[in-house]
Design a protein around this motif. Structure first.
Motif, PDB file in Angstrom:
ATOM      1  N   ARG A  40      28.233   2.770  16.536  1.00 27.67           N
ATOM      2  CA  ARG A  40      28.426   2.256  17.890  1.00 27.67           C
ATOM      3  C   ARG A  40      27.993   0.791  17.961  1.00 27.67           C
ATOM      4  O   ARG A  40      26.945   0.423  17.427  1.00 27.67           O
ATOM      5  CB  ARG A  40      27.611   3.074  18.888  1.00 27.67           C
ATOM      6  CG  ARG A  40      28.167   4.464  19.202  1.00 27.67           C
ATOM      7  CD  ARG A  40      27.217   5.162  20.163  1.00 27.67           C
ATOM      8  NE  ARG A  40      27.773   6.369  20.754  1.00 27.67           N
ATOM      9  CZ  ARG A  40      27.630   7.598  20.246  1.00 27.67           C
ATOM     10  NH1 ARG A  40      26.957   7.755  19.103  1.00 27.67           N
ATOM     11  NH2 ARG A  40      28.141   8.645  20.868  1.00 27.67           N
ATOM     12  N   TYR A  76      24.354   1.193  22.311  1.00 20.92           N
ATOM     13  CA  TYR A  76      24.142   2.521  22.871  1.00 20.92           C
ATOM     14  C   TYR A  76      22.931   2.473  23.783  1.00 20.92           C
ATOM     15  O   TYR A  76      21.898   1.878  23.428  1.00 20.92           O
ATOM     16  CB  TYR A  76      23.927   3.538  21.749  1.00 20.92           C
ATOM     17  CG  TYR A  76      23.991   4.983  22.175  1.00 20.92           C
ATOM     18  CD1 TYR A  76      25.131   5.506  22.768  1.00 20.92           C
ATOM     19  CD2 TYR A  76      22.905   5.832  21.962  1.00 20.92           C
ATOM     20  CE1 TYR A  76      25.203   6.835  23.142  1.00 20.92           C
ATOM     21  CE2 TYR A  76      22.966   7.175  22.342  1.00 20.92           C
ATOM     22  CZ  TYR A  76      24.118   7.673  22.925  1.00 20.92           C
ATOM     23  OH  TYR A  76      24.188   8.994  23.306  1.00 20.92           O
ATOM     24  N   CYS A  91      23.453   2.759  16.396  1.00 22.51           N
ATOM     25  CA  CYS A  91      24.091   1.504  15.975  1.00 22.51           C
ATOM     26  C   CYS A  91      23.593   1.057  14.587  1.00 22.51           C
ATOM     27  O   CYS A  91      23.793  -0.100  14.203  1.00 22.51           O
ATOM     28  CB  CYS A  91      23.796   0.394  16.979  1.00 22.51           C
ATOM     29  SG  CYS A  91      23.968   0.865  18.713  1.00 22.51           S
ATOM     30  N   GLU A 142      33.831   5.609  17.771  1.00 16.47           N
ATOM     31  CA  GLU A 142      33.483   5.076  16.461  1.00 16.47           C
ATOM     32  C   GLU A 142      34.645   5.111  15.477  1.00 16.47           C
ATOM     33  O   GLU A 142      34.577   4.471  14.422  1.00 16.47           O
ATOM     34  CB  GLU A 142      32.289   5.841  15.890  1.00 16.47           C
ATOM     35  CG  GLU A 142      31.019   5.698  16.712  1.00 16.47           C
ATOM     36  CD  GLU A 142      29.895   6.574  16.209  1.00 16.47           C
ATOM     37  OE1 GLU A 142      29.109   6.097  15.356  1.00 16.47           O
ATOM     38  OE2 GLU A 142      29.796   7.737  16.650  1.00 16.47           O
TER      39      GLU A 142
END
Length: 285
Positions: free
Chosen positions: A136, A139, A148, A171
């Protein structure tokens, strides 16, 4: 002086040790199982109870020394923690000819260390063993969240993901094409280790989220997922990576405190020691 696993004070010094170990007892962004901040303490306790002869390599890795670089305790924000890890890693990497290692903490602690290692070493492959993609961009309002953990690494380096079995649809667009080895594919592919090796080359940073392993192997992690990696095939992959490539750093993260922590902590300690054994076996200079 605090030492690791039977190492003498002489071999625990920065000057004499061949390995540097930074610990980051941080659990600021985990969203389900909490307790990863106790990971380093659990790891050290388990390490003190290992046999120090490695049967597979017929070596005693502790004799090469491990310098304990201390804890990163910054926890004001995820970004502040990441910056602290980054700066400390940069400082340690100034000591040439030593392997940088890190023990977390949740997976967000890897962002800063990968950033520093990537600045020092060109043509870096980041080999990620994990149940989750961790791709990500941000987040819960932070780019330094555990979700992440390798987004930045994927933008800058050759990211290879192994053991993946959980992700969010957002993602999908960020998956490194041709370099994701999903757990369900590994389960039906006897050649998966060699196929991973084909994607890994040059300088390598290995980041291992312990939830890469099946929960039957590592139950005490923040987000266990069924269908994970097993012990011996994982060791086979790691040994071949150390043999083929120049492993410049590695980390192990997401060991969580729980009533069932001891088996997972002991696996983490053995895994770390195994990786030292492989490193010394193939780096005899």
């Amino acid at each position: 002086m605090k030492t690791y696993a039977g190492i003498s004070e002489e071999k625990a010094s920065l000057e004499n040790a061949r390995v540097m170990l930074l610990t980051v007892p941080y659990d600021g962004t985990s969203t389900w199982g909490k307790g990863a901040d106790k990971g380093p303490e659990l790891f050290f306790n388990a390490s003190e109870n290992m046999e120090l002869y490695d049967i597979e390599t017929q070596t005693e890795p502790y004799r090469e020394g491990v310098f304990l670089a201390g804890d990163i305790l910054e926890n004001a924000t995820p970004e502040a923690m990441t910056e602290a890890v980054y700066q400390k890693t940069k400082e340690l990497l100034n000591h040439e000819g030593k392997l940088f290692t890190l023990f977390g903490g949740e997976h967000s602690v890897s962002i800063g260390s990968i950033r520093a290692v990537g600045e020092k070493f060109e043509n870096l492959t980041v080999l990620q063993l994990d149940a989750h993609t961790d791709l990500r961009p941000e987040y819960h309002g932070s780019t330094a969240n555990h979700a992440c953990a390798v987004f930045e690494a994927n933008q800058k380096h050759n990211l290879v993901q192994v053991g993946i079995r959980s992700m969010d649809i957002e993602e999908v667009q960020y998956l490194p094409e041709g370099r994701v080895f999903f757990a369900h594919e590994i389960a039906n592919n006897e050649n998966w280790v060699n196929e991973v090796l084909e994607k890994v080359s040059g300088n390598v940073y290995i980041t291992i989220d312990l939830d890469a392993f099946d929960p039957s192997v590592v139950p005490s992690t923040g987000t266990p997922e069924p269908g994970g990696l097993q012990w011996y095939p994982t060791l086979e992959l790691l040994r071949k990576v150390f043999e083929k490539c120049n492993v410049v750093a590695f980390d192990i993260v997401e060991l969580m405190d729980s009533p069932m922590a001891k088996p997972s902590a002991f696996l983490a300690a053995k895994l770390y020691y195994k990786m030292l054994a492989y490193y010394h076996l193939y780096n005899n200079n």
